[in-house]
Write an enzyme that holds these catalytic residues in place. Structure first.
Site, mmCIF file in Angstrom:
data_model
loop_
_atom_site.group_PDB
_atom_site.id
_atom_site.type_symbol
_atom_site.label_atom_id
_atom_site.label_comp_id
_atom_site.label_asym_id
_atom_site.label_seq_id
_atom_site.Cartn_x
_atom_site.Cartn_y
_atom_site.Cartn_z
ATOM 1 N NE ARG A 131 -2.280 -1.288 3.472
ATOM 2 C CZ ARG A 131 -2.744 -1.365 4.757
ATOM 3 N NH1 ARG A 131 -3.874 -0.992 4.991
ATOM 4 N NH2 ARG A 131 -2.027 -1.451 5.751
ATOM 5 C CB ALA A 136 -8.485 3.272 2.112
ATOM 6 C CB CYS A 137 -8.185 0.924 6.603
ATOM 7 S SG CYS A 137 -8.089 -0.689 7.717
ATOM 8 C CG PHE A 138 -11.060 -2.358 4.622
ATOM 9 C CD1 PHE A 138 -11.803 -3.706 4.776
ATOM 10 C CD2 PHE A 138 -11.424 -1.642 5.669
ATOM 11 C CE1 PHE A 138 -12.290 -4.168 5.961
ATOM 12 C CE2 PHE A 138 -11.853 -2.379 7.038
ATOM 13 C CZ PHE A 138 -12.407 -3.540 6.811
ATOM 14 C CE LYS A 152 -7.616 -5.162 5.881
ATOM 15 N NZ LYS A 152 -7.338 -3.735 6.436
#
Length: 253
Positions: A131, A136-138, A152
């Site tokens: 990343r 973003a997180c996902f 995820k």
């Protein structure tokens, strides 16, 4: 260690983050652990504690889209909280306990809860992070996060500070994460499709159904928990409300 359980329901982002921070204070004072389940009163972006967001997101754009913004006490990257169930665990953190030990113990409880909903999850293996800073997180799972077929389902982060820990995360009912790119003022790395409870279960579970599964998993692991009074939780969260409500904290980097 005695455990408590609290269902806080939907509140705004600042209130939810203030409660998580305040319940760390409670863990230090009482020596008790708490599993809390909650939701969000409106769609809200949450930024990681040290994440740079200035220029990437613009408050006026979020206001026009009726989306809130808050900065978490934990690290990690931007999330959109909407169609999900959020959990947090606050507990004493002994000096001799390593982060991965408590993370795995909490993950084990989450896996049992999700299995009660008929969904089998696994922990994502360690991998080379791909990343870039704008993701973003996902965008992809980090090592140890809970996945279904590599996608995820639960994003989690943990903070350990002054003898207490906070681990909190999102259990996705639907995948709202692609909307983050629409809300950003700068291009973001496209997220991989996330797993969702809707997809895995073939239906949309009710918030209370997921909440009950989490409480049952806690009871199986630690014995039937006592409930925590919402007023007591609010007492501990109150000193932190101004920080998480302030633009200076939310947009500080």
């Amino acid at each position: 260690m005695r455990w408590r359980f609290l269902d806080s329901g939907p509140l705004d982002g600042a209130e939810q983050m203030a409660l998580d921070a305040g319940l760390m204070d409670r863990a230090r004072q009482t020596g008790e652990a708490l599993l809390r389940v909650y939701a969000w009163s409106r769609p809200t972006l949450s930024f990681g504690r040290h994440e740079s967001v200035r220029g990437r997101f613009v408050p006026e754009m979020l206001d026009r889209a009726s989306v809130g913004a808050v900065r978490r006490p934990t690290g990690g990257r931007v999330l959109l909280h909407d169609r999900e169930v959020t959990y947090s665990v606050t507990a004493p953190a002994p000096d001799n306990e390593r982060l991965n030990e408590s993370y795995q113990r909490i993950n084990g409880m989450l896996m049992v809860a999700i299995a009660r909903l008929g969904v089998r999850v696994a922990e994502a293996p360690a991998s080379q992070p791909r990343r870039p800073g704008g993701a973003a997180c996902f965008a992809e799972p980090a090592a140890g996060e809970l996945v279904v077929d590599g996608r995820k389902l639960v994003g989690s982060a943990q903070l350990r500070e002054r003898g207490a820990l906070l681990q909190h995360g999102s259990i996705l009912i639907d995948d709202d994460q692609p909307r983050i790119a629409e809300l950003a003022a700068q291009p973001l790395t496209p997220a991989l499709p996330a797993a969702t409870l809707r997809e895995c279960m073939g239906r949309v579970p009710a918030y209370n159904e997921v909440c009950d599964a989490l409480r049952a998993a806690l009871a199986a692991a630690e014995g039937e928990p006592l409930s925590l009074d919402c007023n007591e939780a609010a007492h501990f969260g109150a000193p932190h409300r101004d920080r998480f409500s302030s633009a200076e904290w939310t947009w500080r980097s």
